[in-house]
Scaffold this motif. Structure first.
Motif, PDB file in Angstrom:
ATOM      1  N   GLU A  27      -7.371   1.645  -6.012  1.00  0.00           N
ATOM      2  CA  GLU A  27      -7.525   2.478  -4.828  1.00  0.00           C
ATOM      3  C   GLU A  27      -7.571   1.609  -3.569  1.00  0.00           C
ATOM      4  O   GLU A  27      -8.242   0.574  -3.539  1.00  0.00           O
ATOM      5  N   ALA A  28      -6.865   2.064  -2.544  1.00  0.00           N
ATOM      6  CA  ALA A  28      -6.872   1.321  -1.287  1.00  0.00           C
ATOM      7  C   ALA A  28      -8.278   1.188  -0.725  1.00  0.00           C
ATOM      8  O   ALA A  28      -8.647   0.136  -0.184  1.00  0.00           O
ATOM      9  N   SER A  29      -9.058   2.231  -0.865  1.00  0.00           N
ATOM     10  CA  SER A  29     -10.422   2.217  -0.314  1.00  0.00           C
ATOM     11  C   SER A  29     -11.285   1.129  -0.938  1.00  0.00           C
ATOM     12  O   SER A  29     -12.224   0.634  -0.320  1.00  0.00           O
ATOM     13  N   GLU A  30     -10.967   0.725  -2.163  1.00  0.00           N
ATOM     14  CA  GLU A  30     -11.743  -0.314  -2.844  1.00  0.00           C
ATOM     15  C   GLU A  30     -11.151  -1.710  -2.630  1.00  0.00           C
ATOM     16  O   GLU A  30     -11.881  -2.668  -2.359  1.00  0.00           O
ATOM     17  N   LEU A  31      -9.824  -1.827  -2.741  1.00  0.00           N
ATOM     18  CA  LEU A  31      -9.224  -3.157  -2.742  1.00  0.00           C
ATOM     19  C   LEU A  31      -9.039  -3.737  -1.348  1.00  0.00           C
ATOM     20  O   LEU A  31      -9.118  -4.956  -1.171  1.00  0.00           O
ATOM     21  N   ARG A  34       0.853  -1.197   0.000  1.00  0.00           N
ATOM     22  CA  ARG A  34       0.000   0.000   0.000  1.00  0.00           C
ATOM     23  C   ARG A  34       0.885   1.243   0.000  1.00  0.00           C
ATOM     24  O   ARG A  34       1.910   1.290   0.660  1.00  0.00           O
ATOM     25  N   GLY A  35       0.456   2.269  -0.744  1.00  0.00           N
ATOM     26  CA  GLY A  35       1.183   3.522  -0.768  1.00  0.00           C
ATOM     27  C   GLY A  35       0.790   4.349  -1.978  1.00  0.00           C
ATOM     28  O   GLY A  35      -0.109   3.981  -2.743  1.00  0.00           O
ATOM     29  N   GLU A  36       1.442   5.463  -2.159  1.00  0.00           N
ATOM     30  CA  GLU A  36       1.253   6.284  -3.356  1.00  0.00           C
ATOM     31  C   GLU A  36       1.843   5.514  -4.539  1.00  0.00           C
ATOM     32  O   GLU A  36       2.976   5.028  -4.469  1.00  0.00           O
ATOM     33  N   ASN A  73       5.058   8.203   2.635  1.00  0.00           N
ATOM     34  CA  ASN A  73       5.960   9.308   2.312  1.00  0.00           C
ATOM     35  C   ASN A  73       6.915   8.947   1.166  1.00  0.00           C
ATOM     36  O   ASN A  73       8.081   9.338   1.162  1.00  0.00           O
ATOM     37  N   GLY A  74       6.409   8.178   0.220  1.00  0.00           N
ATOM     38  CA  GLY A  74       7.213   7.808  -0.932  1.00  0.00           C
ATOM     39  C   GLY A  74       6.309   7.425  -2.088  1.00  0.00           C
ATOM     40  O   GLY A  74       5.083   7.386  -1.959  1.00  0.00           O
ATOM     41  N   GLY A  87      -2.867   3.932  -2.922  1.00  0.00           N
ATOM     42  CA  GLY A  87      -3.152   2.778  -3.760  1.00  0.00           C
ATOM     43  C   GLY A  87      -2.726   1.473  -3.109  1.00  0.00           C
ATOM     44  O   GLY A  87      -2.032   1.433  -2.090  1.00  0.00           O
ATOM     45  N   VAL A  88      -3.156   0.398  -3.742  1.00  0.00           N
ATOM     46  CA  VAL A  88      -2.786  -0.948  -3.304  1.00  0.00           C
ATOM     47  C   VAL A  88      -2.376  -1.758  -4.527  1.00  0.00           C
ATOM     48  O   VAL A  88      -3.016  -1.671  -5.577  1.00  0.00           O
TER      49      VAL A  88
END
Length: 439
Positions: A45-49, A6-8, A64-65, A31-32
């Motif tokens: 999207e993290a919220s979906e997956l 998970r992250g940007e 932060n990356g 994101g995931v």
């Protein structure tokens, strides 16, 4: 086995110069990426997956990356690692005074292994997960390189140099011995795990027509292998080619006459190309490796990226170690931007990062295998740290857009900003200097 990060997250779907910018990439601020058995299963999207995942699945959260596909280096010489930053010459003198003496050592398999280990660790530290690599004329140099790359489970392409004239006797093969050694290496290594082979004439001046024809014969016999050589890097080199091959219509035609152009043919540099040569490269689906650091260091010239784009030629970025002065694809992007500025042309950060990832994959005919996060792609990726240096951290405070963030990464970034490199979903060196994630 599932692994979840998970992250940007950013990856490219198409060339930003060929489709509307918004259609060229996917970006998830949170994101995931789901990885199954080393391959990308899904990104979103993290919220979906996250809601779809079993609560027992281990999640690694990088903060932060920026998570991106691993960088792809489309032209580099591993035997030149220890002669990087050799002073003061242009191409032909540089080869004679520095390159050839260093390459002599690679007749020794153990020496090759030692350098390959260091070289591949340098690539990984810089976030480069795939490269198209020159060996030397010695068969042992390629055996050594592939032995180490296989141990690290890397997707690497390499080949034995072909060179039967205009070189020291201690680095010379023959048309027949070069053919036989290359054939043996192809049968041993090509498509062994993640390794692939490149037929590798150094450049036209050091191969006879007979040797170039034997290289073309190999390409016909093994249509899945690569062709990797140099083209139109330096004006003195081009003049030399004209003297050596007066019957041919230019530098590219020397290779074309030996049937060396094609979908897996990658020509390094192409700094001084005529439009008819660009058209022929495009027609044959051949690719160019754009090597700005090397072109500046040796004073070779400023690559005409817009010309290549106008003819729809696949272009990737190359570090060209050891004429290039950095393993870092971030630093290479920096140099590339400046070459285009000197040409009074623009290189956008989106185009730069495309060239370093999906553009490189297309140049190597590996789209869908590496270069982005489409389903089924090999999960080679990097984490770029926005806070790795005080200067970048401070500059990032003033960012308003993704464009700005990418541009700052490409102008101020280097190996220090690659905080994790992953191969087939597994984190490898370099180890982070500060904790960006927790299991």
């Amino acid at each position: 086995m599932l692994k979840v990060y998970r992250g940007e997250l950013l990856h490219f779907l198409a060339d930003p110069d060929k489709v509307p910018l918004s259609e060229s990439y996917q970006y998830f601020a949170d994101g995931v990426m789901i990885i199954k058995n080393g391959l990308v299963e899904q990104v979103g999207e993290a919220s979906e997956l996250l809601a779809q995942l079993d609560e027992n699945v281990a999640l690694i959260h990088y903060q932060n990356g920026l998570i991106m596909p691993g960088f792809i280096d489309t032209h580099v010489h591993y035997p030149q690692t220890e002669m990087i930053a050799s002073y003061g010459e242009q191409l032909l003198e540089w080869l004679e005074n520095y390159t050839f003496p260093f390459e002599r050592q690679f007749a020794d398999f153990e020496h090759g292994k030692n350098v390959a280990e260091f070289f591949l660790n340098q690539l990984l530290a810089a976030g480069t997960t795939t490269a198209l690599v020159f060996g030397t004329v010695h068969k042992a140099s390629v055996d050594a390189f592939f032995t180490v790359a296989q141990q690290k489970n890397l997707r690497m392409i390499c080949g034995k140099v072909l060179m039967d004239r205009n070189c020291p006797d201690y680095l010379s093969d023959t048309a027949q011995s070069g053919y036989e050694d290359s054939k043996a290496l192809i049968e041993k290594w090509h498509n062994t795990e993640r390794l692939q082979y490149a037929i590798t004439p150094r450049f036209a001046p050091t191969s006879s027509t007979e040797q170039l024809n034997k290289a073309g014969q190999l390409l016909a016999e093994y249509p899945g292998v690569y062709l990797h050589t140099h083209l139109s890097e330096n004006k003195a080199e081009i003049a030399w080619v004209k003297e050596l091959f007066p019957e041919r219509d230019g530098y590219l035609d020397v290779y074309d006459n030996s049937k060396l152009l094609g979908r897996r043919s990658v020509f390094a540099h192409g700094v001084h190309l005529h439009d008819n040569e660009c058209q022929r490269l495009a027609t044959t689906s051949s690719a160019i490796a754009f090597c700005p650091s090397s072109n500046l260091f040796l004073g070779s010239g400023l690559f005409n990226l817009q010309q290549a784009k106008a003819f729809n030629i696949n272009v990737g970025l190359g570090s060209d170690i050891g004429a290039g002065t950095t393993f870092s694809m971030l630093s290479t992007i920096n140099e590339g931007y400046k070459t285009q500025q000197l040409r009074q042309e623009k290189l956008s950060p989106f185009q730069s990062f495309y060239l370093a990832t999906l553009g490189g994959a297309k140049a190597l005919d590996l789209e869908g295998t590496i270069g982005n996060f489409v389903k089924g792609a090999e999960a080679d990726f990097v984490l770029l740290d926005y806070q790795a240096t005080p200067l970048m951290a401070r500059r990032m405070q003033h960012c308003q857009t993704l464009t700005e963030k990418l541009f700052i990464l490409s102008m101020l970034g280097d190996e220090r900003h690659v905080k994790a490199t992953h191969i087939m979903g597994e984190r490898v060196e370099p180890e982070p200097s500060n904790d960006l994630g927790n299991d």
